[in-house]
Design an enzyme around this catalytic site. Structure first.
Site, PDB file in Angstrom:
ATOM      1  N   ASP A  69       0.726  -0.987  -0.106  1.00 12.36           N
ATOM      2  CA  ASP A  69      -0.094  -0.017   0.007  1.00 12.36           C
ATOM      3  C   ASP A  69       0.864   1.343   0.228  1.00 12.36           C
ATOM      4  O   ASP A  69       2.060   1.252   0.412  1.00 12.36           O
ATOM      5  CB  ASP A  69      -0.773   0.198   1.157  1.00 12.36           C
ATOM      6  N   HIS A 222       3.761  -2.417   3.183  1.00 15.11           N
ATOM      7  CA  HIS A 222       4.065  -0.775   2.616  1.00 15.11           C
ATOM      8  C   HIS A 222       5.190  -0.785   2.009  1.00 15.11           C
ATOM      9  O   HIS A 222       6.069  -0.731   2.542  1.00 15.11           O
ATOM     10  CB  HIS A 222       3.877   0.230   3.630  1.00 15.11           C
TER      11      HIS A 222
END
Length: 258
Positions: A69, A222
């Site tokens: 993400d 991430h």
């Protein structure tokens, strides 16, 4: 009235992927590789990831889907892409529109290297805290800027109909609207908690314990985090040693409605 049936149907096709098989990974015959492709389609929007929804993707034991993400980010995303490329692993990147505006070449690199591209809004607000119209405008703006970076055309109909809510802050009206548009909503089955400061060693230990506990599923990381970029090569090797297999999710059809 929704144009789709009310009963959730997830059709999954398993495709061969010889180019990404570990044995064919150039210069790295012992690579983790990508075991198979999962092509996902739905008569209504699939909502997957048991941390947030009742169901997840139909994965066998020790099958994982890697997702990232908040990117792309210039100091960390290249390192993440390098690690994945070295192991011939394909993942899914949920991009922020403001970051694709700033770093479009990185978004194009992820796509060119075979990764799936999903969407994560423009600026990462908690959408459940916004009025419905503003929340949907934020979703559309993110998709449009991602599409512009990837294709040169700013449109709110995504080429890959995958979306993840920032902070998993969904609401039923937004879920319904995304369902009407044929956009898959991804949650997660396990996450690295890499938004919390920790060393790569601690993060690797924590994540592997969680993966071993669930046994299979969607993994959330991430690509904007330095600790994740530093940890990833060792994570991929550890998954290989423990017999895990990587599944790459793709849309069964790029045809969605706006």
């Amino acid at each position: 009235m929704r144009r789709f049936a009310a009963v959730l149907i997830v059709a999954v096709a398993t495709l061969s992927l010889p180019a990404a098989a570990a044995a064919d990974c150039p210069g790295h015959p012992d690579a983790l590789g990508t075991f198979r492709v999962l092509a996902v389609s739905a008569a209504t929007t699939p909502r997957v990831g048991r941390k947030h929804f009742p169901e997840t993707l139909p994965l066998a034991d020790k099958e994982l889907v890697l997702t990232f993400d908040d990117g792309p980010w210039p100091t960390t995303t290249p390192r993440v892409l390098d690690a994945l490329k070295a192991e011939c692993v394909r993942a899914t990147f949920f991009l922020l529109g403001r970051n694709t505006d700033a770093h479009p070449l990185l978004a194009r690199r992820a796509l060119a290297e075979g990764h799936s591209i999903g969407h994560h809004t423009y600026s990462h607000p908690l959408l459940s805290h916004l009025p419905l119209a503003k929340a949907e405008a934020e979703i559309n703006r993110g998709i449009a800027r991602d599409e512009f970076a990837l294709t040169g055309v700013a449109r709110s109909t995504p080429s890959t109909p995958f979306f993840r809510f920032p902070g998993f802050a969904s609401s039923q009206p937004l879920l319904d609207r995304l369902q009407d548009r044929g956009i898959v909503v991804f949650g997660a089955d396990v996450w690295a908690s890499d938004w919390e400061p920790m060393s790569p060693d601690v993060q690797l230990q924590k994540l592997m314990q969680r993966i071993e506990h669930v046994g299979r599923g969607i993994v959330l990381l991430h690509d904007t985090k330095a600790q994740t970029a530093a940890m990833l090569p060792r994570l991929l090797r550890e998954l290989k040693l423990r017999g895990y297999r990587i599944v790459h999710v793709v849309p069964a059809s790029a045809s969605v409605t706006n």
